[in-house]
Structures are given as structure tokens and as C-alpha cells.
Motif scaffolding. Sequence first.
Motif, PDB file in Angstrom:
ATOM      1  N   CYS A 113     -10.239  11.709  -2.622  1.00 13.52           N
ATOM      2  CA  CYS A 113      -9.306  10.685  -2.147  1.00 13.52           C
ATOM      3  C   CYS A 113      -9.894   9.893  -0.990  1.00 13.52           C
ATOM      4  O   CYS A 113      -9.186   9.142  -0.330  1.00 13.52           O
ATOM      5  CB  CYS A 113      -7.994  11.332  -1.704  1.00 13.52           C
ATOM      6  SG  CYS A 113      -7.104  12.114  -3.051  1.00 13.52           S
ATOM      7  N   GLY A 130      -5.601   4.253  -5.301  1.00 10.53           N
ATOM      8  CA  GLY A 130      -5.019   5.582  -5.490  1.00 10.53           C
ATOM      9  C   GLY A 130      -4.275   6.064  -4.253  1.00 10.53           C
ATOM     10  O   GLY A 130      -3.196   6.661  -4.359  1.00 10.53           O
ATOM     11  N   THR A 133      -0.981   4.396  -4.219  1.00 11.44           N
ATOM     12  CA  THR A 133      -0.089   5.001  -5.203  1.00 11.44           C
ATOM     13  C   THR A 133       0.489   6.297  -4.645  1.00 11.44           C
ATOM     14  O   THR A 133       1.679   6.581  -4.818  1.00 11.44           O
ATOM     15  CB  THR A 133      -0.833   5.240  -6.527  1.00 11.44           C
ATOM     16  OG1 THR A 133      -1.278   3.971  -7.021  1.00 11.44           O
ATOM     17  CG2 THR A 133       0.058   5.903  -7.567  1.00 11.44           C
ATOM     18  N   ASP A 134      -0.335   7.066  -3.928  1.00 10.58           N
ATOM     19  CA  ASP A 134       0.168   8.279  -3.278  1.00 10.58           C
ATOM     20  C   ASP A 134       1.276   7.944  -2.282  1.00 10.58           C
ATOM     21  O   ASP A 134       2.242   8.682  -2.156  1.00 10.58           O
ATOM     22  CB  ASP A 134      -0.962   9.019  -2.541  1.00 10.58           C
ATOM     23  CG  ASP A 134      -1.933   9.709  -3.484  1.00 10.58           C
ATOM     24  OD1 ASP A 134      -1.619   9.854  -4.680  1.00 10.58           O
ATOM     25  OD2 ASP A 134      -3.020  10.103  -2.993  1.00 10.58           O
TER      26      ASP A 134
END
Length: 187
Positions: A113, A130, A133-134
Motif C-alpha cells: 500500500c 488504492g 479507495t481504502d
Amino acid sequence: MKSINEYVQAAHSNAVSKGWWDPEPSFGEVISLIHSEVSEALEDFRNGKQPTEVWYEADDGNHTVQWNDSRKPCGIPSELADIVIRVFDACGRCGWGEALEAWCSKAIPEPGCAVDEERSLAENLNIIHGNLTDCSRAESWQAFKFAIVVQNVEKLAGFYDIDLEQAIREKMAYNATRPQRHGGKKL
């Protein structure tokens, strides 16, 4: 040098004064707008712009290499700044300025990440997508998740010797000169 909390307050205050919180967007819409800044950085890269390339655009579309607060900063550094400015604005709306500042000093992204110097710019931008999105999935700890976004943008800027704080200052100065809800956009 301003603190993160001071940048959060300034970014949110400007967005409110320009009408971007009237009507108030949903959290998902806010996250989508941050995603759009990541995509704009990718588009500059796809169009052959170098990661450190900066230019300034006047309202008449003319380009220059000199900055003043009436010329829009453009390029990947400016798009990275926009990601962080939108995160600051969102955190300002939610009252997370102090939390973001605290988490930025200690949050560490999980393996996979985090941006990595071994990856391409496009792959690293995907990591940031990403991370965002988290943020939208988290029922709590959003300030922590936003801190990871900010840290990853900082690291990415560092890989290319981009002065991210300078890019943020320029973009925020330009944003302060923009008209109310510039461009007539809905969000």
C-alpha cells in the motif's frame, strides 16, 4: 513553513469561500474528486510530460514558465499538490486537521500500500488510487487513511525531486484567486 493543520484550515476555508461545500457533497463524491486529481497526474504523464515539468497557464490559454498568482500552475507537481489540497479540504470539513497532522508523523502504509521507487509513476499513482479507495471503505480511521495518502504523495514527489510544499503553496495561492465555483462545475 505551515503545519499540516494550518494547511488543512486554509484549504477548507478557501473551498468554503468559493462555494464548493454548498450544497455539501457526499463523502464518496469528495473521494471521487481526489481520484480525479490522481488521474490528471497520470494523463500529464501519458501526454509525455516529465514528472518535474511545470508550466503556468493564463486564462487566455497562453503558457509561460514564470509564476504569479493569476497563472494556473500545471503539470504533475501541481496535480500532486491538488491531491493533497483536496485531502486537506476534506479533513478540514470533518474536523480532522490535528488528527491528520498527528497521523502523518507516524502512520506507516502496509506493504503493498506504499509507493515504491522501483515502480513506475503510473504504478505508484495506482497505489494512491488504492489508498483513496481504502479511505472510502473505512468506517472509522479516515484521518489515518488520509495520512497514508499524504505520505505516499510526499514520497512520490521525493522520488522525482519535486518540492511538494512549494507546489501546494503555489496552487493554494492560485486557488484563492479563482472565481466562485469556477467553471460552473456541479461538484
